[in-house]
Motif scaffolding. Structure first.
Motif, PDB file in Angstrom:
ATOM      1  N   GLU A 287     -16.749  40.762  -7.039  1.00  0.00           N
ATOM      2  CA  GLU A 287     -15.138  41.232  -6.927  1.00  0.00           C
ATOM      3  C   GLU A 287     -14.175  40.090  -7.625  1.00  0.00           C
ATOM      4  O   GLU A 287     -12.798  40.300  -7.771  1.00  0.00           O
ATOM      5  CB  GLU A 287     -14.764  41.271  -5.476  1.00  0.00           C
ATOM      6  N   LEU A 288     -14.873  38.639  -7.998  1.00  0.00           N
ATOM      7  CA  LEU A 288     -14.052  37.613  -8.490  1.00  0.00           C
ATOM      8  C   LEU A 288     -13.724  37.907  -9.950  1.00  0.00           C
ATOM      9  O   LEU A 288     -14.795  38.423 -10.784  1.00  0.00           O
ATOM     10  CB  LEU A 288     -14.868  36.337  -8.068  1.00  0.00           C
ATOM     11  N   GLU A 289     -12.727  37.279 -10.662  1.00  0.00           N
ATOM     12  CA  GLU A 289     -12.527  37.430 -11.931  1.00  0.00           C
ATOM     13  C   GLU A 289     -11.653  36.216 -12.221  1.00  0.00           C
ATOM     14  O   GLU A 289     -11.298  35.540 -11.442  1.00  0.00           O
ATOM     15  CB  GLU A 289     -11.839  38.657 -12.280  1.00  0.00           C
TER      16      GLU A 289
ATOM     17  N   ALA B 245      -3.851  29.108 -11.834  1.00  0.00           N
ATOM     18  CA  ALA B 245      -2.814  28.769 -11.077  1.00  0.00           C
ATOM     19  C   ALA B 245      -1.554  28.343 -11.569  1.00  0.00           C
ATOM     20  O   ALA B 245      -1.543  27.735 -12.410  1.00  0.00           O
ATOM     21  CB  ALA B 245      -3.119  27.403  -9.946  1.00  0.00           C
ATOM     22  N   LYS B 246      -0.488  29.212 -11.532  1.00  0.00           N
ATOM     23  CA  LYS B 246       0.617  29.001 -12.274  1.00  0.00           C
ATOM     24  C   LYS B 246       1.530  27.947 -11.723  1.00  0.00           C
ATOM     25  O   LYS B 246       1.252  27.371 -10.723  1.00  0.00           O
ATOM     26  CB  LYS B 246       1.362  30.465 -12.147  1.00  0.00           C
ATOM     27  N   PRO B 247       2.504  27.429 -12.591  1.00  0.00           N
ATOM     28  CA  PRO B 247       3.212  26.417 -11.827  1.00  0.00           C
ATOM     29  C   PRO B 247       3.953  26.893 -10.884  1.00  0.00           C
ATOM     30  O   PRO B 247       4.329  27.992 -10.635  1.00  0.00           O
ATOM     31  CB  PRO B 247       4.284  25.966 -12.965  1.00  0.00           C
ATOM     32  N   PHE B 248       4.265  25.982  -9.738  1.00  0.00           N
ATOM     33  CA  PHE B 248       4.017  24.564  -9.811  1.00  0.00           C
ATOM     34  C   PHE B 248       3.212  24.316  -8.309  1.00  0.00           C
ATOM     35  O   PHE B 248       3.467  23.370  -7.801  1.00  0.00           O
ATOM     36  CB  PHE B 248       5.401  23.782  -9.624  1.00  0.00           C
ATOM     37  N   SER B 249       1.965  25.012  -8.352  1.00  0.00           N
ATOM     38  CA  SER B 249       1.281  24.836  -7.416  1.00  0.00           C
ATOM     39  C   SER B 249      -0.236  25.570  -7.381  1.00  0.00           C
ATOM     40  O   SER B 249      -0.148  26.656  -7.956  1.00  0.00           O
ATOM     41  CB  SER B 249       1.713  25.533  -5.867  1.00  0.00           C
ATOM     42  N   PRO B 250      -1.173  24.715  -6.667  1.00  0.00           N
ATOM     43  CA  PRO B 250      -2.611  25.291  -7.135  1.00  0.00           C
ATOM     44  C   PRO B 250      -2.746  26.657  -6.222  1.00  0.00           C
ATOM     45  O   PRO B 250      -3.593  27.464  -6.386  1.00  0.00           O
ATOM     46  CB  PRO B 250      -3.583  24.256  -6.310  1.00  0.00           C
TER      47      PRO B 250
ATOM     48  N   ASN C 115      -0.444  29.142  -6.220  1.00  0.00           N
ATOM     49  CA  ASN C 115       0.392  29.987  -7.122  1.00  0.00           C
ATOM     50  C   ASN C 115      -0.787  30.734  -7.895  1.00  0.00           C
ATOM     51  O   ASN C 115      -0.381  30.664  -9.060  1.00  0.00           O
ATOM     52  CB  ASN C 115       1.547  29.516  -7.750  1.00  0.00           C
ATOM     53  N   ILE C 116      -1.760  31.530  -7.464  1.00  0.00           N
ATOM     54  CA  ILE C 116      -2.770  31.935  -8.395  1.00  0.00           C
ATOM     55  C   ILE C 116      -2.378  33.557  -8.942  1.00  0.00           C
ATOM     56  O   ILE C 116      -1.642  34.072  -8.526  1.00  0.00           O
ATOM     57  CB  ILE C 116      -3.960  32.249  -7.531  1.00  0.00           C
ATOM     58  N   ALA C 117      -2.890  33.798 -10.126  1.00  0.00           N
ATOM     59  CA  ALA C 117      -2.806  34.846 -10.779  1.00  0.00           C
ATOM     60  C   ALA C 117      -4.227  35.318 -11.541  1.00  0.00           C
ATOM     61  O   ALA C 117      -4.853  34.347 -11.901  1.00  0.00           O
ATOM     62  CB  ALA C 117      -1.492  35.010 -11.775  1.00  0.00           C
ATOM     63  N   VAL C 118      -4.324  36.646 -11.589  1.00  0.00           N
ATOM     64  CA  VAL C 118      -5.678  36.911 -12.557  1.00  0.00           C
ATOM     65  C   VAL C 118      -5.224  36.646 -13.960  1.00  0.00           C
ATOM     66  O   VAL C 118      -4.055  37.040 -14.126  1.00  0.00           O
ATOM     67  CB  VAL C 118      -5.549  38.643 -12.174  1.00  0.00           C
ATOM     68  N   VAL C 119      -6.052  36.199 -14.801  1.00  0.00           N
ATOM     69  CA  VAL C 119      -5.661  35.805 -16.138  1.00  0.00           C
ATOM     70  C   VAL C 119      -5.203  36.798 -16.877  1.00  0.00           C
ATOM     71  O   VAL C 119      -4.179  36.831 -17.601  1.00  0.00           O
ATOM     72  CB  VAL C 119      -6.779  35.111 -16.780  1.00  0.00           C
ATOM     73  N   ARG C 120      -5.720  38.080 -16.850  1.00  0.00           N
ATOM     74  CA  ARG C 120      -5.227  39.194 -17.510  1.00  0.00           C
ATOM     75  C   ARG C 120      -3.696  39.725 -17.082  1.00  0.00           C
ATOM     76  O   ARG C 120      -3.161  40.403 -18.092  1.00  0.00           O
ATOM     77  CB  ARG C 120      -6.214  40.521 -17.396  1.00  0.00           C
ATOM     78  N   ASP C 121      -3.397  39.169 -15.989  1.00  0.00           N
ATOM     79  CA  ASP C 121      -1.764  39.585 -15.499  1.00  0.00           C
ATOM     80  C   ASP C 121      -0.895  38.493 -16.185  1.00  0.00           C
ATOM     81  O   ASP C 121       0.263  38.988 -16.050  1.00  0.00           O
ATOM     82  CB  ASP C 121      -1.805  39.506 -13.940  1.00  0.00           C
TER      83      ASP C 121
ATOM     84  N   LYS D  35     -14.557  27.199 -10.585  1.00  0.00           N
ATOM     85  CA  LYS D  35     -13.173  26.856 -10.644  1.00  0.00           C
ATOM     86  C   LYS D  35     -11.918  28.306 -10.127  1.00  0.00           C
ATOM     87  O   LYS D  35     -11.162  28.166  -9.505  1.00  0.00           O
ATOM     88  CB  LYS D  35     -12.547  26.460 -11.767  1.00  0.00           C
ATOM     89  N   ASP D  36     -12.919  29.328 -10.533  1.00  0.00           N
ATOM     90  CA  ASP D  36     -11.947  30.529 -10.342  1.00  0.00           C
ATOM     91  C   ASP D  36     -12.162  31.019  -8.697  1.00  0.00           C
ATOM     92  O   ASP D  36     -11.305  31.301  -8.230  1.00  0.00           O
ATOM     93  CB  ASP D  36     -12.629  31.861 -10.840  1.00  0.00           C
ATOM     94  N   PHE D  37     -13.682  30.657  -8.306  1.00  0.00           N
ATOM     95  CA  PHE D  37     -13.503  30.720  -6.637  1.00  0.00           C
ATOM     96  C   PHE D  37     -12.794  29.681  -5.670  1.00  0.00           C
ATOM     97  O   PHE D  37     -12.092  30.352  -4.886  1.00  0.00           O
ATOM     98  CB  PHE D  37     -15.046  30.642  -6.168  1.00  0.00           C
ATOM     99  N   ILE D  38     -12.691  28.565  -6.385  1.00  0.00           N
ATOM    100  CA  ILE D  38     -11.793  27.727  -5.421  1.00  0.00           C
ATOM    101  C   ILE D  38     -10.195  28.086  -5.429  1.00  0.00           C
ATOM    102  O   ILE D  38      -9.495  27.886  -4.666  1.00  0.00           O
ATOM    103  CB  ILE D  38     -12.112  26.330  -5.626  1.00  0.00           C
ATOM    104  N   LEU D  39      -9.859  28.565  -6.673  1.00  0.00           N
ATOM    105  CA  LEU D  39      -8.491  28.938  -6.896  1.00  0.00           C
ATOM    106  C   LEU D  39      -8.397  29.999  -5.932  1.00  0.00           C
ATOM    107  O   LEU D  39      -7.093  30.167  -5.489  1.00  0.00           O
ATOM    108  CB  LEU D  39      -8.312  29.162  -8.286  1.00  0.00           C
ATOM    109  N   LYS D  40      -9.151  31.030  -6.058  1.00  0.00           N
ATOM    110  CA  LYS D  40      -9.155  32.054  -5.206  1.00  0.00           C
ATOM    111  C   LYS D  40      -8.860  31.755  -3.749  1.00  0.00           C
ATOM    112  O   LYS D  40      -7.898  32.219  -2.947  1.00  0.00           O
ATOM    113  CB  LYS D  40     -10.369  33.111  -5.212  1.00  0.00           C
TER     114      LYS D  40
END
Length: 423
Positions: free
Chosen positions: A273-275, A279-284, A286-292, A182-187
């Motif tokens: 390199e993936l972590e 995906a933040k609202p309101f779009s898939p 609109n990604i962010a690193v969880v720790r951010d 899931k993290d890879f496809i969101l990236k």
């Protein structure tokens, strides 16, 4: 030719095809469910009334299957009536593969396709749902169609396709611990955007994809829809053959791309390199690193859907929840009864219940904002689903963060968006 081109060439009776060609392809399998089915039935009723095209019989009822998943348990009178329409339709046309709610094995259509080995390598599979792309992970050409096109396939067993360009996504190395498909496809979606693969095939490969389980590959192909792709696909291998054999399927003819296959573009990623991402609202996209974004307070954690409630998804959640308690409303809905039973037999459901989560029946209800746990105004949810547009999971002023099951479970424990590495 690459695998998508080869599959379409084979189905169209051609020795070769190229992007942009039109192929009239024979279809091997077709699916409808309790939302698309009634729409297809309307098309049949209109054709019957007009009298210009016969709708007395289907091209091959044995190649058709029906799922009850979006509005089960029935949310209101209309959804209950739609189930009755499906039952009448399957009886009228002799469709034996009807997976009925409350009668043994049933589940989300895109989960049944692999859990029941309904679709096999080398096949052309179409369904009345946009996430039909999921099943391309089985080495098949799989895509969604609208009501009229599905009706045409049911009557004729074929449909035309424009051969898509193919984007190739190569993953080098094994995913790190606490990072999931899931993290890879969101990236990827974050990189190319919601329309970055518009009417293209998204093919996944490389040592990292070879290392993945079949269920992880299904997650990748599932969310190609969120990038606008025509289809998602992974070339078949022994891991897939073993997966299908465990489900009683051994008779099929896999197709592979040529060694000199051409792609419109190749994207290369290093697994190391993936972590964990959201995906933040309101779009898939609109990604962010969880720790951010860690620390954002939540009202609900939802672990369900065709994207995030396969057996390995539940295993991931259980790893986090074992011996812990949830601090927010947490709902876990296995994607099929077969997965539910396996989770029960292996103690996963007890882990969930002991943690304070609620375990529910397979359904698409909450994912599509229809029933079984919709969000209220201003509620914030973290979810293993695939879409987070305004109103997708409930009130138009609710918010949904998309994540892996590991992130969703970790966030359930803290009540805030949380990287599982920080528990």
């Amino acid at each position: 030719m690459n695998i998508t081109e080869k599959l379409l060439a084979k189905a169209g009776g051609k020795s070769s095809v190229a992007p942009g060609d039109i192929v009239f392809a024979k279809v091997d399998k077709v699916m409808i469910h309790d939302v698309s089915g009634p729409g297809v039935i309307k098309v049949f009723d209109k054709l019957k009334k007009e009298g210009t095209i016969s709708v007395e019989k289907l091209w091959d009822p044995s190649k058709v299957w029906v799922a009850e998943d979006h509005f089960v348990p029935s949310a209101e009178k209309i959804s209950a009536e739609n189930i009755m329409k499906l039952t009448k339709f399957t009886k009228q046309y002799g469709i034996e593969k009807h997976f009925k709610y409350g009668m043994g094995q049933y589940g989300i259509c895109h989960t049944l396709s692999h859990e029941e080995a309904l679709v096999l390598p080398g096949e052309i599979y179409v369904g009345g749902d946009s996430h039909t792309n999921t099943t391309g992970a089985l080495g098949a050409f799989a895509c969604g169609l609208g009501h009229t096109d599905v009706a045409y396939v049911l009557l004729n067993g074929k449909i035309w396709f424009k051969v898509p360009e193919t984007l190739y996504f190569k993953l080098n190395g094994k995913l790190p611990e606490n990072v999931m498909a899931k993290d890879f496809i969101l990236k990827i979606i974050g990189d190319i955007g919601n329309d970055g693969a518009a009417y293209a095939a998204m093919q996944f490969g490389g040592s990292g994809v070879s290392e993945m389980s079949v269920e992880s590959r299904l997650t990748l192909c599932n969310m190609t829809t969120e990038a606008g792709a025509k289809n998602g696909i992974v070339e078949p291998d022994q891991k897939l053959f073993d997966y299908l054999a465990a489900r009683g399927a051994t008779n099929y003819s896999p197709v592979y791309g040529d060694s000199d296959a051409q792609y419109q573009k190749v994207y290369e990623y290093e697994a190391s390199e993936l972590e964990p991402l959201v995906a933040k609202p309101f779009s898939p996209e609109n990604i962010a690193v969880v720790r951010d974004v860690s620390g954002i307070e939540l009202d609900k954690s939802y672990i369900g859907s065709c994207t995030g409630a396969k057996y390995e998804d539940l295993e991931a959640a259980a790893k986090i929840l074992k011996g812990r308690k949830v601090k927010i409303r947490t709902e876990i809905l296995p994607a099929a009864i077969s997965i539910y039973k396996r989770a029960m037999e292996n103690g996963l459901l007890k882990i969930f219940l002991d943690a304070g989560a609620t375990v529910g029946p397979p359904t698409c209800g909450a994912c599509c904002g229809a029933h079984m746990g919709v969000l209220a105004k201003d509620e914030i949810c973290i979810s293993t689903t695939n879409r987070n547009f305004p109103g997708r999971m409930g009130h138009v002023e609710s918010q949904t963060y998309l994540s892996s099951p590991l992130v969703a479970a970790a966030s359930a424990v803290t009540g805030k968006i949380t990287d599982p590495r920080d528990l």
